[in-house]
Write a protein that holds these residues in place. Structure first.
Motif, mmCIF file in Angstrom:
data_model
loop_
_atom_site.group_PDB
_atom_site.id
_atom_site.type_symbol
_atom_site.label_atom_id
_atom_site.label_comp_id
_atom_site.label_asym_id
_atom_site.label_seq_id
_atom_site.Cartn_x
_atom_site.Cartn_y
_atom_site.Cartn_z
ATOM 1 N N CYS A 132 1.004 -0.834 -0.118
ATOM 2 C CA CYS A 132 -0.400 -0.345 0.304
ATOM 3 C C CYS A 132 1.002 1.300 -0.049
ATOM 4 C CB CYS A 132 -0.934 -0.234 1.277
ATOM 5 S SG CYS A 132 -1.495 1.220 1.362
ATOM 6 N N TYR A 133 0.938 2.578 -0.522
ATOM 7 C CA TYR A 133 1.735 3.140 -1.186
ATOM 8 C C TYR A 133 0.417 4.454 -0.696
ATOM 9 C CZ TYR A 133 5.012 1.380 -3.895
ATOM 10 O OH TYR A 133 5.675 0.312 -4.383
ATOM 11 N N ALA A 134 0.831 4.585 0.451
ATOM 12 C CA ALA A 134 0.626 6.765 0.677
ATOM 13 C C ALA A 134 1.950 7.614 0.866
ATOM 14 C CB ALA A 134 0.206 6.745 2.079
ATOM 15 N N ASN A 135 0.946 8.721 -0.139
ATOM 16 C CA ASN A 135 1.756 10.406 -0.319
ATOM 17 C C ASN A 135 2.430 10.784 0.840
ATOM 18 O OD1 ASN A 135 2.572 12.339 -0.982
ATOM 19 N ND2 ASN A 135 1.854 12.405 -2.814
ATOM 20 N N ILE A 136 3.892 11.040 1.139
ATOM 21 C CA ILE A 136 4.056 11.577 2.307
ATOM 22 C C ILE A 136 4.972 12.577 2.266
ATOM 23 C CG2 ILE A 136 3.986 9.819 3.933
ATOM 24 C CD1 ILE A 136 6.268 9.010 3.939
ATOM 25 N N ASP A 137 4.895 13.193 0.465
ATOM 26 C CA ASP A 137 5.544 13.844 0.116
ATOM 27 C C ASP A 137 5.406 15.672 1.157
ATOM 28 O OD1 ASP A 137 7.847 14.770 -1.971
ATOM 29 O OD2 ASP A 137 5.833 16.538 -1.412
ATOM 30 N N ALA A 138 4.580 16.160 1.596
ATOM 31 C CA ALA A 138 4.094 17.516 2.493
ATOM 32 C C ALA A 138 4.826 16.948 3.384
ATOM 33 C CB ALA A 138 2.323 17.080 3.187
ATOM 34 N N ALA A 139 4.541 15.684 4.428
ATOM 35 C CA ALA A 139 5.252 15.913 5.674
ATOM 36 C C ALA A 139 6.403 15.582 5.902
ATOM 37 C CB ALA A 139 4.781 14.186 6.221
ATOM 38 N N ILE A 140 6.957 15.080 4.635
ATOM 39 C CA ILE A 140 8.063 14.530 4.801
ATOM 40 C C ILE A 140 9.116 16.521 4.663
ATOM 41 C CG2 ILE A 140 10.462 14.492 3.586
ATOM 42 C CD1 ILE A 140 9.268 12.165 5.170
ATOM 43 N N VAL A 141 8.409 17.248 3.112
ATOM 44 C CA VAL A 141 9.345 18.651 3.461
ATOM 45 C C VAL A 141 8.879 19.094 4.140
ATOM 46 C CG1 VAL A 141 8.233 20.789 2.005
ATOM 47 C CG2 VAL A 141 8.803 18.392 0.680
ATOM 48 N N ALA A 142 7.749 19.856 4.816
ATOM 49 C CA ALA A 142 7.471 20.045 6.355
ATOM 50 C C ALA A 142 8.340 19.594 7.078
ATOM 51 C CB ALA A 142 5.867 20.012 6.910
ATOM 52 N N GLN A 143 8.526 18.770 8.007
ATOM 53 C CA GLN A 143 10.140 18.318 8.081
ATOM 54 C C GLN A 143 11.079 18.706 8.222
ATOM 55 O OE1 GLN A 143 9.907 13.864 8.422
ATOM 56 N NE2 GLN A 143 8.106 13.552 10.185
ATOM 57 N N GLU A 144 11.550 18.821 6.714
ATOM 58 C CA GLU A 144 12.963 19.568 6.596
ATOM 59 C C GLU A 144 12.996 20.611 7.066
ATOM 60 O OE1 GLU A 144 13.112 17.803 2.558
ATOM 61 O OE2 GLU A 144 13.911 15.709 3.373
ATOM 62 N N GLU A 145 11.939 21.906 6.292
ATOM 63 C CA GLU A 145 11.947 22.823 6.365
ATOM 64 C C GLU A 145 11.603 23.549 7.910
ATOM 65 O OE1 GLU A 145 8.083 24.956 4.579
ATOM 66 O OE2 GLU A 145 9.003 24.028 2.826
ATOM 67 N N LEU A 146 10.780 22.738 8.883
ATOM 68 C CA LEU A 146 10.867 22.881 10.455
ATOM 69 C C LEU A 146 12.306 22.837 11.268
ATOM 70 C CD1 LEU A 146 9.749 23.435 13.112
ATOM 71 C CD2 LEU A 146 9.401 21.033 13.494
ATOM 72 N N LYS A 147 12.981 21.113 10.697
ATOM 73 C CA LYS A 147 14.860 21.097 10.528
ATOM 74 C C LYS A 147 15.411 22.598 10.621
ATOM 75 C CE LYS A 147 18.511 17.799 10.087
ATOM 76 N NZ LYS A 147 19.137 16.383 9.420
#
Length: 167
Positions: free
Chosen positions: A140-155
């Motif tokens: 099963c594939y789930a798009n997690i792109d927005a969450a990863i991008v937000a984590q990178e920006e927060l870092k």
């Protein structure tokens, strides 16, 4: 159904046959059901250590904004061509764990989409059948792109704040 035509001056016929067995109907119904699911669903096999993609539903192709035909042409029978090369090792480690007995793995990796950009997806791979030389996985594939991008920006923001604080 049949079609008649002339071939080198001789009458020729083509007879069209279709397999309407119960098993065939069941397979078609299963694929139609999988195509209705709004997320990516895939079936993979690990045969003698080699991983092959055997099916992807329409939801997966909608997620990557690319038609099935275009994506398959780009892959050239190797599904790993659409995976970011930096993520190969992560996927191989998960495959190794499955081969060594794991029943389920979650794999975060990037897939090249129709616009040529990579997006982050989480694939959950579950073993449904284990045979001596073959393992069948439902994924099963789930798009997690927005969450990863937000984590990178927060870092990055945290790093900037720390630099400002310690100056």
């Amino acid at each position: 159904r049949a079609k008649s035509f002339q071939w080198n001056g001789v009458d020729a016929y083509i007879l069209y046959l279709s397999d309407e067995t119960e098993e065939h109907q069941k397979r078609i119904q299963q694929q139609e059901l999988l195509n209705l699911i709004p997320m990516g669903i895939g079936i993979y096999e690990i045969v003698n250590g080699e991983t092959r993609q055997t099916y992807m539903n329409d939801g997966f192709y909608r997620m990557i904004d690319e038609s099935r035909d275009d994506h398959l042409k780009k892959q050239q029978r190797n599904f790993m061509r659409s995976v970011n090369p930096e993520d190969f090792a992560t996927i191989q480690k998960a495959v190794d764990r499955i081969t060594n007995g794991s029943q389920e793995e979650r794999i975060n990796h990037r897939v090249e989409c129709g616009d040529g950009q990579y997006r982050w997806f989480q694939m959950t791979a579950s073993v449904v059948k284990r045979e001596p030389n073959k393992i069948t996985l439902y994924c099963c594939y789930a798009n997690i792109d927005a969450a990863i991008v937000a984590q990178e920006e927060l870092k990055k923001t945290n790093e900037t704040l720390q630099k400002l604080y310690y100056q």
